[in-house]
Every structure is written in C-alpha cells, then in structure tokens.
Scaffold this motif. Structure first.
Motif, mmCIF file in Angstrom:
data_model
loop_
_atom_site.group_PDB
_atom_site.id
_atom_site.type_symbol
_atom_site.label_atom_id
_atom_site.label_comp_id
_atom_site.label_asym_id
_atom_site.label_seq_id
_atom_site.Cartn_x
_atom_site.Cartn_y
_atom_site.Cartn_z
ATOM 1 N N ILE A 272 0.880 -1.223 -0.117
ATOM 2 C CA ILE A 272 -0.025 0.061 0.176
ATOM 3 C C ILE A 272 0.902 1.291 -0.043
ATOM 4 C CG2 ILE A 272 -1.819 1.161 1.308
ATOM 5 C CD1 ILE A 272 -2.735 -1.186 2.338
ATOM 6 N N PHE A 273 0.512 2.115 -1.129
ATOM 7 C CA PHE A 273 1.354 3.414 -1.115
ATOM 8 C C PHE A 273 0.360 4.219 -0.592
ATOM 9 C CE2 PHE A 273 2.178 7.142 -4.091
ATOM 10 C CZ PHE A 273 3.462 7.464 -3.512
ATOM 11 N N GLY A 274 0.743 5.259 0.366
ATOM 12 C CA GLY A 274 -0.343 6.220 0.937
ATOM 13 C C GLY A 274 -0.018 7.477 1.442
ATOM 14 N N PHE A 275 -0.836 8.271 1.687
ATOM 15 C CA PHE A 275 -0.616 9.588 1.958
ATOM 16 C C PHE A 275 -1.163 10.008 3.470
ATOM 17 C CE2 PHE A 275 -1.642 9.560 -2.385
ATOM 18 C CZ PHE A 275 -0.312 9.753 -2.909
ATOM 19 N N ASN A 276 -0.727 11.154 4.065
ATOM 20 C CA ASN A 276 -1.183 11.751 5.297
ATOM 21 C C ASN A 276 -0.910 10.721 6.282
ATOM 22 O OD1 ASN A 276 -3.589 12.749 3.112
ATOM 23 N ND2 ASN A 276 -2.148 14.157 3.838
ATOM 24 N N ALA A 277 0.092 10.222 6.708
ATOM 25 C CA ALA A 277 0.332 9.215 7.771
ATOM 26 C C ALA A 277 0.333 9.943 8.960
ATOM 27 C CB ALA A 277 1.588 8.417 7.440
ATOM 28 N N ASN A 278 -0.217 9.232 9.907
ATOM 29 C CA ASN A 278 -0.089 9.560 11.417
ATOM 30 C C ASN A 278 -0.208 8.482 12.457
ATOM 31 O OD1 ASN A 278 -3.221 9.190 12.364
ATOM 32 N ND2 ASN A 278 -3.336 10.047 10.092
ATOM 33 N N SER A 279 0.168 8.595 13.599
ATOM 34 C CA SER A 279 0.253 7.505 14.484
ATOM 35 C C SER A 279 -0.128 7.924 15.842
ATOM 36 C CB SER A 279 1.790 6.862 14.420
ATOM 37 O OG SER A 279 2.515 7.905 14.647
ATOM 38 N N LYS A 280 -0.661 6.969 16.448
ATOM 39 C CA LYS A 280 -1.041 7.113 17.861
ATOM 40 C C LYS A 280 -1.120 5.839 18.531
ATOM 41 C CE LYS A 280 -6.216 7.362 16.889
ATOM 42 N NZ LYS A 280 -7.509 8.290 16.911
ATOM 43 N N VAL A 281 -1.440 5.945 19.828
ATOM 44 C CA VAL A 281 -1.267 4.629 20.677
ATOM 45 C C VAL A 281 -2.703 4.401 21.300
ATOM 46 C CG1 VAL A 281 -0.549 5.774 22.688
ATOM 47 C CG2 VAL A 281 -0.191 3.338 22.495
ATOM 48 N N SER A 282 -3.304 3.177 21.501
ATOM 49 C CA SER A 282 -4.499 2.939 22.285
ATOM 50 C C SER A 282 -4.228 1.762 23.091
ATOM 51 C CB SER A 282 -5.345 3.156 20.947
ATOM 52 O OG SER A 282 -5.575 1.952 20.240
ATOM 53 N N LYS A 283 -5.560 1.482 23.840
ATOM 54 C CA LYS A 283 -5.539 0.011 24.460
ATOM 55 C C LYS A 283 -6.803 -0.037 24.652
ATOM 56 C CE LYS A 283 -1.376 0.644 27.614
ATOM 57 N NZ LYS A 283 -1.106 0.704 29.207
ATOM 58 N N ASN A 284 -6.986 -1.733 24.487
ATOM 59 C CA ASN A 284 -8.322 -2.201 24.881
ATOM 60 C C ASN A 284 -8.727 -2.358 26.287
ATOM 61 O OD1 ASN A 284 -7.072 -4.472 25.237
ATOM 62 N ND2 ASN A 284 -7.827 -5.668 23.299
ATOM 63 N N LYS A 285 -9.889 -3.097 26.622
ATOM 64 C CA LYS A 285 -10.298 -3.367 27.972
ATOM 65 C C LYS A 285 -9.366 -4.661 28.550
ATOM 66 C CE LYS A 285 -14.949 -2.154 27.126
ATOM 67 N NZ LYS A 285 -16.415 -2.974 27.219
ATOM 68 N N SER A 286 -8.844 -5.160 27.680
ATOM 69 C CA SER A 286 -7.617 -6.204 28.132
ATOM 70 C C SER A 286 -6.326 -5.572 28.084
ATOM 71 C CB SER A 286 -7.703 -7.472 27.104
ATOM 72 O OG SER A 286 -8.963 -8.100 27.037
ATOM 73 N N ASN A 287 -6.179 -4.471 28.312
ATOM 74 C CA ASN A 287 -5.030 -3.765 28.318
ATOM 75 C C ASN A 287 -4.035 -3.945 27.414
ATOM 76 O OD1 ASN A 287 -3.662 -1.708 29.965
ATOM 77 N ND2 ASN A 287 -2.426 -3.192 30.933
ATOM 78 N N ILE A 288 -4.239 -4.486 26.160
ATOM 79 C CA ILE A 288 -3.427 -4.865 25.181
ATOM 80 C C ILE A 288 -3.091 -3.662 24.601
ATOM 81 C CG2 ILE A 288 -3.023 -5.826 22.744
ATOM 82 C CD1 ILE A 288 -4.865 -8.032 23.695
ATOM 83 N N GLU A 289 -1.935 -2.956 24.291
ATOM 84 C CA GLU A 289 -1.344 -1.768 23.506
ATOM 85 C C GLU A 289 -1.427 -2.002 22.176
ATOM 86 O OE1 GLU A 289 1.606 1.867 24.568
ATOM 87 O OE2 GLU A 289 2.366 -0.538 24.874
ATOM 88 N N PHE A 290 -1.992 -0.939 21.420
ATOM 89 C CA PHE A 290 -1.888 -1.044 19.804
ATOM 90 C C PHE A 290 -1.221 0.264 19.350
ATOM 91 C CE2 PHE A 290 -5.689 -3.300 21.021
ATOM 92 C CZ PHE A 290 -5.373 -4.599 20.414
#
Length: 309
Positions: A272-290
């Motif tokens: 995939i060739f894409g634009f406007n890349a951004n990144s951020k962290v999140s967690k679910n109820k099981s405390n798994i980090e994404f």
C-alpha cells in the motif's frame, strides 16, 4: 545480484520454480547471463497473528566470485535503467550524476481539483501542508505506472539489491515553502512486513511526516463505514512487537467504487502506497496496547498485489 529470480536455466532449458527438483542442485544458472544460481525453499515467518509465507525463489550463488554479467536483466541497476528509459516525463523520474531520482508527487483528489481550477480547492490546507507537490492531472497515469514498477522492483529485491537501490535510485519530495526538493531515505519510505520495520515506521511517523509512505502486509479485513467512522478501512494483520503490544496499519478511503474494486484483495499479501500518515497509541479493555498507523489512499493503483499467482 539484487533481484530475486523465479526462472532458471537447466541443461539448456528454462525452468520455473515448480519444475525444480533436487537433482538440479548445483546445475542451475541465470537464464540471461549464465551465472550460477541456487534454489531457496519457501519458508514461514511469524508476524504477530499472521504467518507469512516467504515464496521460493532462485538467487545468485556468489555475487563476489560469480556475479551476474554486466548486461543481465536481473541486476538491480539494469531494471532501474529500463524503468527510466520508459518514463514519460523528467518531472516524474530524472537522473543526476550516477544516480536516478524518483519524485514522490502526491496524487490526491485535491490534486485533480487544483489542476482543473488553477488553484487549490482548500487554501487553508495548502498553507498547512507546505511539503506537498501534486503531479499534473495529465501525468497522473504515467506517474502511477512508473511508481508501480519501482515499488514492485523494491519488493522483489534481496538484501544486496536493497543496498543497491538505495545507492542507485534516490527519492525526493518537494517543499513548497523552501521551493526545492528534499531527499527521502528508502528506510523512511518503504516498510517491510516485520516487527522491526513496523515499529520503526510508527516511531518515525510520530515526528509528523509530510511525504507519502509504503507498507507491505497481509490484508486482514476491509471494514465498511459505520455511524462513528465514515470511511472504509483496510486493516493489515497486526504485527506483534512484544507481549500485549502490536503495531496496526490501517489505510482509509471514502469511495464505494474503490471498495468494490479492492475488496477481492482481502486475505492477500499486498503493498500500500499512502498519504497523510499519522500514528497514535491506544489500549483495549484487556490492556493490550496498539501502536496505530493510519494512511489515506485515493485510487486502486495505490494497492498492489505482491503474491505470485
């Protein structure tokens, strides 16, 4: 030296990978120049929740003692030369000294509007995004054709070929404020489907990049718009970086026509060739980090199937 091979010469006959037998070991050579080559079996690589099949291929036995001949089509530089010879415009790909240059123009919906109207459809966006340069609408097809060839070449390179393309083909993006191009390292543009590469991509995108970016990956799902999320979403199978921690790449788009064209890629290995890349962290109820990476796509040619049929 550089490009993975999928055909070989054996006893004056061209053979494919599925025709290879153990008795041929040590007797195969390059179909173009006769350099000795060897067979590499397919193997599995674990990528978080998904196991990637690394396809079988042929490779040069020794790039030092028995390299490909200078004229061979399997040399990385010769493939670059062929792509350059077939380019349609020096604005898209050019040459400087001993290196070739590919310019990473951004091709978005706004670029077409800008060409038609003679100006950006969103002046505020133009001010906030000083590093964007759009290819002319008339050059869009030619640019995508050249770009696809380059990306597919990069995808089929071995480790030596990757080093060669870094030296022989430079990437540039335009800065509208400084009115000049700046170099984009390959390591910050093209990311393999593995833990280290995806983690580096996440950390790099946190620095607020403006140039386009490319990811290899396995397309796990394609989500349709929902009430709380209005875009379609291509979701790459997450890459596990450690226990309870994953890097997740998502490409979003708004076109139902694009969805209909690309939904057949679900479950396939893609680029995939894409634009406007951004990144951020999140967690679910099981405390798994994404560690989430999001990019935008606007056309079907930004998603390439990289499996061999």
């Amino acid at each position: 030296m550089g490009v993975k091979m999928y055909q070989a010469m054996y006893e004056n006959c061209i053979i494919n990978l599925n025709q290879y037998e153990e008795k041929m070991q040590g007797k195969t050579c390059c179909r173009y120049c006769g350099a000795p080559i060897s067979y590499v079996k397919e193997h599995i690589r674990d990528i978080g929740e998904y196991r990637v099949l690394i396809p079988a291929h042929f490779r040069i036995k020794s790039s030092k003692t028995n390299p490909h001949k200078e004229h061979c089509s399997y040399l990385t530089i010769n493939e670059i030369k062929e792509i350059y010879a077939n380019r349609s415009d020096d604005e898209l790909m050019t040459k400087s000294g001993g290196s070739y240059i590919l310019r990473l123009h951004l091709l978005t919906v706004d670029s077409v509007k800008q060409e038609k109207n003679g100006q950006s459809s969103n002046p505020e966006r133009r001010q906030k995004s000083p590093t964007l340069k759009y290819a002319k609408a008339g050059n869009k097809s030619a640019y995508i054709t050249t770009l696809k060839k380059i990306l597919m070449l990069r995808n089929k390179l071995d480790s030596e070929g990757i080093n060669e393309i870094k030296e022989s083909l430079k990437l540039q993006c335009y800065n509208n404020v400084e009115k000049k191009y700046y170099n984009v390292p390959w390591d910050k543009f093209f990311f393999e489907y593995d833990k280290n590469s995806y983690l580096k991509a996440y950390e790099y995108i946190l620095t607020k990049i403006a140039h386009p970016i490319t990811f290899c990956g396995h397309l796990k799902s394609i989500d349709e718009p929902r009430e709380n999320f209005k875009s379609y979403a291509f979701r790459i199978s997450p890459v596990k970086v450690e226990n309870n921690k994953y890097v997740c790449v998502t490409a979003t788009f708004d076109s139902v026509e694009l969805y209909e064209e690309l939904k057949i890629y679900k479950g396939r290995n893609i680029l995939i060739f894409g634009f406007n890349a951004n990144s951020k962290v999140s967690k679910n109820k099981s405390n798994i980090e994404f560690l989430n990476i999001n990019i935008r796509i606007y056309g079907k040619n930004q998603v390439l199937l990289i499996e061999r049929e």
